[in-house]
Scaffold this active site. Structure first.
Site, PDB file in Angstrom:
ATOM      1  N   ASP A 152      48.576  24.282 -39.707  1.00 30.78           N
ATOM      2  CA  ASP A 152      49.513  25.391 -39.892  1.00 30.78           C
ATOM      3  C   ASP A 152      48.748  26.705 -39.785  1.00 30.78           C
ATOM      4  O   ASP A 152      47.528  26.753 -39.960  1.00 30.78           O
ATOM      5  CB  ASP A 152      50.225  25.292 -41.241  1.00 30.78           C
ATOM      6  CG  ASP A 152      49.279  25.424 -42.423  1.00 30.78           C
ATOM      7  OD1 ASP A 152      48.203  24.786 -42.402  1.00 30.78           O
ATOM      8  OD2 ASP A 152      49.593  26.156 -43.377  1.00 30.78           O
TER       9      ASP A 152
ATOM     10  N   HIS B 127      43.429  21.816 -41.070  1.00 29.89           N
ATOM     11  CA  HIS B 127      44.876  22.029 -41.178  1.00 29.89           C
ATOM     12  C   HIS B 127      45.372  22.685 -39.904  1.00 29.89           C
ATOM     13  O   HIS B 127      44.641  23.431 -39.247  1.00 29.89           O
ATOM     14  CB  HIS B 127      45.228  22.887 -42.401  1.00 29.89           C
ATOM     15  CG  HIS B 127      44.747  24.310 -42.318  1.00 29.89           C
ATOM     16  ND1 HIS B 127      45.515  25.330 -41.795  1.00 29.89           N
ATOM     17  CD2 HIS B 127      43.575  24.879 -42.700  1.00 29.89           C
ATOM     18  CE1 HIS B 127      44.845  26.467 -41.866  1.00 29.89           C
ATOM     19  NE2 HIS B 127      43.660  26.231 -42.403  1.00 29.89           N
TER      20      HIS B 127
ATOM     21  N   GLU C 250      48.265  24.321 -45.562  1.00 33.85           N
ATOM     22  CA  GLU C 250      47.105  24.874 -46.266  1.00 33.85           C
ATOM     23  C   GLU C 250      47.286  26.352 -46.572  1.00 33.85           C
ATOM     24  O   GLU C 250      46.852  26.845 -47.610  1.00 33.85           O
ATOM     25  CB  GLU C 250      45.836  24.667 -45.426  1.00 33.85           C
ATOM     26  CG  GLU C 250      44.531  24.967 -46.150  1.00 33.85           C
ATOM     27  CD  GLU C 250      44.073  26.406 -46.026  1.00 33.85           C
ATOM     28  OE1 GLU C 250      43.092  26.782 -46.692  1.00 33.85           O
ATOM     29  OE2 GLU C 250      44.696  27.181 -45.259  1.00 33.85           O
ATOM     30  N   GLU C 251      47.935  27.060 -45.661  1.00 32.72           N
ATOM     31  CA  GLU C 251      48.117  28.503 -45.840  1.00 32.72           C
ATOM     32  C   GLU C 251      49.108  28.830 -46.953  1.00 32.72           C
ATOM     33  O   GLU C 251      49.234  29.985 -47.358  1.00 32.72           O
ATOM     34  CB  GLU C 251      48.575  29.146 -44.528  1.00 32.72           C
ATOM     35  CG  GLU C 251      47.631  28.962 -43.347  1.00 32.72           C
ATOM     36  CD  GLU C 251      46.298  29.670 -43.527  1.00 32.72           C
ATOM     37  OE1 GLU C 251      46.097  30.324 -44.571  1.00 32.72           O
ATOM     38  OE2 GLU C 251      45.437  29.568 -42.637  1.00 32.72           O
TER      39      GLU C 251
ATOM     40  N   ASP D 250      41.455  29.538 -37.318  1.00 31.11           N
ATOM     41  CA  ASP D 250      41.962  29.078 -38.610  1.00 31.11           C
ATOM     42  C   ASP D 250      43.320  28.412 -38.404  1.00 31.11           C
ATOM     43  O   ASP D 250      44.342  29.080 -38.422  1.00 31.11           O
ATOM     44  CB  ASP D 250      42.066  30.259 -39.574  1.00 31.11           C
ATOM     45  CG  ASP D 250      42.416  29.847 -40.987  1.00 31.11           C
ATOM     46  OD1 ASP D 250      42.325  28.653 -41.314  1.00 31.11           O
ATOM     47  OD2 ASP D 250      42.788  30.730 -41.772  1.00 31.11           O
TER      48      ASP D 250
ATOM     49  N   HIS E 265      43.125  35.452 -39.725  1.00 29.06           N
ATOM     50  CA  HIS E 265      44.310  36.039 -40.356  1.00 29.06           C
ATOM     51  C   HIS E 265      44.576  37.464 -39.853  1.00 29.06           C
ATOM     52  O   HIS E 265      45.469  38.133 -40.380  1.00 29.06           O
ATOM     53  CB  HIS E 265      44.201  36.073 -41.889  1.00 29.06           C
ATOM     54  CG  HIS E 265      44.332  34.732 -42.528  1.00 29.06           C
ATOM     55  ND1 HIS E 265      44.630  34.571 -43.858  1.00 29.06           N
ATOM     56  CD2 HIS E 265      44.215  33.482 -42.027  1.00 29.06           C
ATOM     57  CE1 HIS E 265      44.684  33.287 -44.155  1.00 29.06           C
ATOM     58  NE2 HIS E 265      44.426  32.607 -43.044  1.00 29.06           N
TER      59      HIS E 265
END
Length: 486
Positions: A121, A119, A188-189, A154, A459
């Site tokens: 995003d 992903h 996805e997030e 990520d 994150h």
């Protein structure tokens, strides 16, 4: 008395013999004599391409109205320009404008496709933490052998790494026997409903069945796992379920000078305390048993005895694993109070109080079962327990003995020959859960070496990827595509 002692001695000897037999019968699950992957020269442009992607802040928000979709338009324009062969030779389509699906048609239609995914995003940078970054999170700066920025781990690295790999293979005129599907979500997030869920539903409607799915997930843990001080490549074979509950008490309110014996806040606090002091029981059968099977042959003799005889040493293993947060989370459904809402003024008793509690469900537990246990532990009819959203059960546990897992295992060994490969339980959720209708073989692995401290960048602040590590990631994807053709 002597006969009793002799009997006890004989039983102890039999026990010792059984323990040793089980220990010496252990066989290694590690593949050996794996030839190294064909060397490829990854161009310097690859890390520059990833840096360019990092400079496009494709931040997704739970409230879609807050999402700046112009950045997603820029990203799509960027990948089209950066990977011309991919967009010229592969069939590609979009879902809900920004979800991406590419199809590289294989020569043999009898072979099921493989689906490689990621992903693009990213999560927001928390307000006020920008100053804590060594390099600005969206500047895409390369310094000291690292590329800094939100999305380097990520998960733009996977998206860009896969596109780089396919672009490279197209340059070499490689033609796959097996169709390759690339699926990249844009949300996805924020649960992946616009991207992965929609793409998966479309593939299911078309009757597509795939050999295996590989998504982001486990890493190469450079500081090992509990009891094993070696580099361990962790392949997620399942992921925990997700559930949030609201626990609410309603009182009478009133003036704080005349409080009741227990306020609504007190009732909710007591309920939360009960849940924290009565955690879900530890289990070694929710996927972590497969991890233990794979590391058992690689640890010290004493640890090997314990792992080979879990029927006896199970409680000791559970106790040992419960001493660290990550290991503890892999052997039980976890309970995490995350939000508390009550009151508006210091001298007024609130009528209602609510706590939000998040649960991550170990395979074997269900949403319904967790709710029932929560009510039993709280044991207070005055407390309301309501589900927040829908929640989802844990994913299926994919077989680490499948040919697909072995292909991934083989590829890891061909690029990272010194690592121990092991299946494990993913503690977080990924987009891969939406593809369960297409295959029973879903795996989660990101070929990036990180230690425990470096994973905090996911994150968090100072997210970064090593330039050499990203090049090896591309080598891994190239080798995996080649290895998956039979």
């Amino acid at each position: 008395m002597r006969s009793i002692l002799r009997l006890i001695g004989a039983l102890l000897i039999l026990l010792l013999v059984a323990l040793l037999i089980n220990t010496f019968r252990l066989t290694s699950h590690q593949l050996t004599n794996v030839p190294p992957a064909t060397p490829i020269e990854v161009p310097d442009s690859a890390i520059q391409h990833l840096a360019g992607a990092i400079r496009i802040p494709t931040v997704s928000f739970t409230d879609y109205a807050l999402t700046d979709t112009t950045q997603f338009d820029k990203f799509l324009t960027y990948v089209r320009a950066t990977f011309p062969l991919v967009h010229r030779r592969l069939k590609h389509e979009t879902f809900n404008q920004y979800g991406l699906l590419y199809e590289w048609q294989g020569k043999n239609p009898a072979l099921k496709p493989i689906l490689l995914m990621g992903h693009y995003d990213v999560v927001p940078v928390i307000q006020g933490t920008q100053r804590m970054w060594k390099r600005p999170p969206f500047d895409g700066l390369i310094e000291g052998g690292y590329l800094y920025g939100r999305g380097t781990l990520d998960d733009k690295m996977s998206v860009m790494g896969l596109l780089e790999s396919v672009e490279y293979l197209l340059h070499t005129n490689f033609q796959p026997e097996r169709t390759i599907l690339l699926a990249f979500g844009q949300d996805e997030e924020t649960l992946g409903k616009r991207g992965a869920q929609t793409i998966a539903a479309a593939l299911k409607q078309r009757g597509v069945s795939v050999e295996y799915v590989l998504d982001e997930g486990g890493i190469i843990k450079t500081d090992g796992v509990s009891g094993l001080n070696k580099r361990v490549a962790l392949i997620g074979i399942t992921e925990k379920g997700y559930l949030s509950l609201e626990v609410t008490a309603i009182g009478k309110g009133g003036h704080s000078s005349m409080p009741p014996v227990q306020t609504s806040i007190g009732m909710v606090a007591e309920a939360v305390s009960k849940l924290e002091h009565n955690p879900f029981p530890a289990r070694l059968d929710g996927g972590v048993d497969r991890l233990l099977d794979y590391v058992a042959s690689e640890v010290s003799f004493g640890q090997r005895v314990a792992l080979a005889n879990r029927w006896l040493f199970g409680p000791l293993i559970e106790h040992q694993m419960s001493q660290t947060k990550s290991a503890n989370a892999s052997i039980r459904t976890t309970t995490a109070p995350t939000i508390f809402r009550a009151g508006a003024k210091d001298n007024v008793l609130p009528i209602d109080a609510t706590a939000t509690i998040n649960f991550r469900l170990l395979p074997g537990d269900t949403v319904e079962g967790v709710i029932e246990r929560v009510k039993q532990v709280i044991d207070n009819d005055s407390i309301q327990v309501n589900i927040l959203g829908k929640g989802n059960d844990p994913s299926i546990v994919s077989d680490p003995g499948s040919p697909s897992f072995l292909k991934i295992h083989q590829t890891i060994k061909s690029v990272f020959p010194d690592v121990v490969v092991a299946p494990y339980v993913m503690l977080g959720a990924t987009d891969s859960k939406y593809y369960s209708a297409l295959t029973s073989s879903i795996y989660r692995f990101s070929p990036i070496p990180l230690n425990d401290a470096e994973t905090q960048g996911i994150h968090g602040t100072n997210e970064r990827i090593g330039v050499n590590d990203y090049q090896n990631m591309i080598r891994f994807y190239v080798a995996l595509i080649k290895n998956s053709q039979q």
